[in-house]
Design a protein around this motif. Structure first.
Motif, PDB file in Angstrom:
ATOM      1  N   LYS A  80       0.569  -1.195  -0.035  1.00  0.00           N
ATOM      2  CA  LYS A  80      -0.007  -0.283   0.093  1.00  0.00           C
ATOM      3  C   LYS A  80       0.383   0.988   0.120  1.00  0.00           C
ATOM      4  O   LYS A  80       0.375   2.511  -0.186  1.00  0.00           O
ATOM      5  N   LEU A  81       2.194   1.479   0.437  1.00  0.00           N
ATOM      6  CA  LEU A  81       2.546   2.427   0.696  1.00  0.00           C
ATOM      7  C   LEU A  81       3.164   2.951  -0.682  1.00  0.00           C
ATOM      8  O   LEU A  81       3.367   3.992  -0.800  1.00  0.00           O
ATOM      9  N   TYR A  82       3.451   1.429  -1.194  1.00  0.00           N
ATOM     10  CA  TYR A  82       4.729   1.644  -2.591  1.00  0.00           C
ATOM     11  C   TYR A  82       3.326   2.358  -3.351  1.00  0.00           C
ATOM     12  O   TYR A  82       3.816   3.356  -4.945  1.00  0.00           O
ATOM     13  N   GLN A  83       2.302   2.070  -3.197  1.00  0.00           N
ATOM     14  CA  GLN A  83       1.234   2.256  -4.671  1.00  0.00           C
ATOM     15  C   GLN A  83       0.843   3.968  -4.533  1.00  0.00           C
ATOM     16  O   GLN A  83       0.937   4.067  -5.172  1.00  0.00           O
ATOM     17  N   ASP A  84       0.855   4.205  -2.814  1.00  0.00           N
ATOM     18  CA  ASP A  84       1.363   5.647  -2.392  1.00  0.00           C
ATOM     19  C   ASP A  84       1.633   6.549  -3.073  1.00  0.00           C
ATOM     20  O   ASP A  84       1.355   7.367  -3.503  1.00  0.00           O
ATOM     21  N   GLN A  85       3.026   6.144  -2.690  1.00  0.00           N
ATOM     22  CA  GLN A  85       4.476   6.756  -3.969  1.00  0.00           C
ATOM     23  C   GLN A  85       4.309   6.615  -5.270  1.00  0.00           C
ATOM     24  O   GLN A  85       4.331   7.858  -6.274  1.00  0.00           O
TER      25      GLN A  85
END
Length: 161
Positions: A80-85
């Protein structure tokens, strides 16, 4: 300080010398543990051992599943953090200011005006003749809306008279 005093020992009167008879002993017979009792005790011990082993095994399985769940949860959080980035990066790349600077770096300039050109009738006729022998899927891209990025635009044009 300790004081040592010599004491004379007197011989103690002991048993008479001679033949003595041993005292009578009153013994009772203790029944032996029966085989049934031993088997029952052994079966209980084995049952208790098996029950404890099953409980320990069950706890180990629960702990293993919890570790897997924690691992999946952390992977999900990282995804999820990578998707937000990636979303932030995409938004930055689609920003008009960024596109304007990149276009300027590639030598593009903003258009100063627009000009409409009339298409001669003979060119239109040649195109119509050429597309008549084409496959309808290729000649009519609005039929293939999944491959046509302008499909929503064509549907809007069909609705508007």
């Amino acid at each position: 300080m300790a004081l040592a005093i010599a004491v004379e020992r007197r011989p103690q009167p002991g048993p008479r010398r001679g033949q003595s008879t041993p005292p009578e002993r009153h013994l009772t017979l203790v029944p032996q543990a029966t085989r049934r009792t031993i088997r029952l005790f052994a079966a209980g011990a084995v049952g208790l051992f098996l029950l404890m082993s099953i409980a320990i095994g069950f706890q180990a399985v629960i702990a293993e599943q919890q570790l897997k769940l924690d691992h999946v949860s952390s992977e999900l959080r990282l995804a999820k953090l990578y998707q937000d980035q990636l979303r932030q990066k995409r938004a930055g790349l689609l920003a008009p200011e960024y596109l304007r600077t990149q276009a300027g770096l590639q030598g593009m300039a903003q258009g100063l005006g627009s000009r409409f050109v009339e298409i001669p009738q003979d060119v239109v006729a040649q195109v119509v003749i050429a597309t008549a022998s084409m496959d309808p899927k290729i000649a009519e891209p609005s039929a293939m809306s999944s491959f046509n990025p302008l499909a929503p635009l064509t549907t809007l044009q069909q609705v508007t008279p």
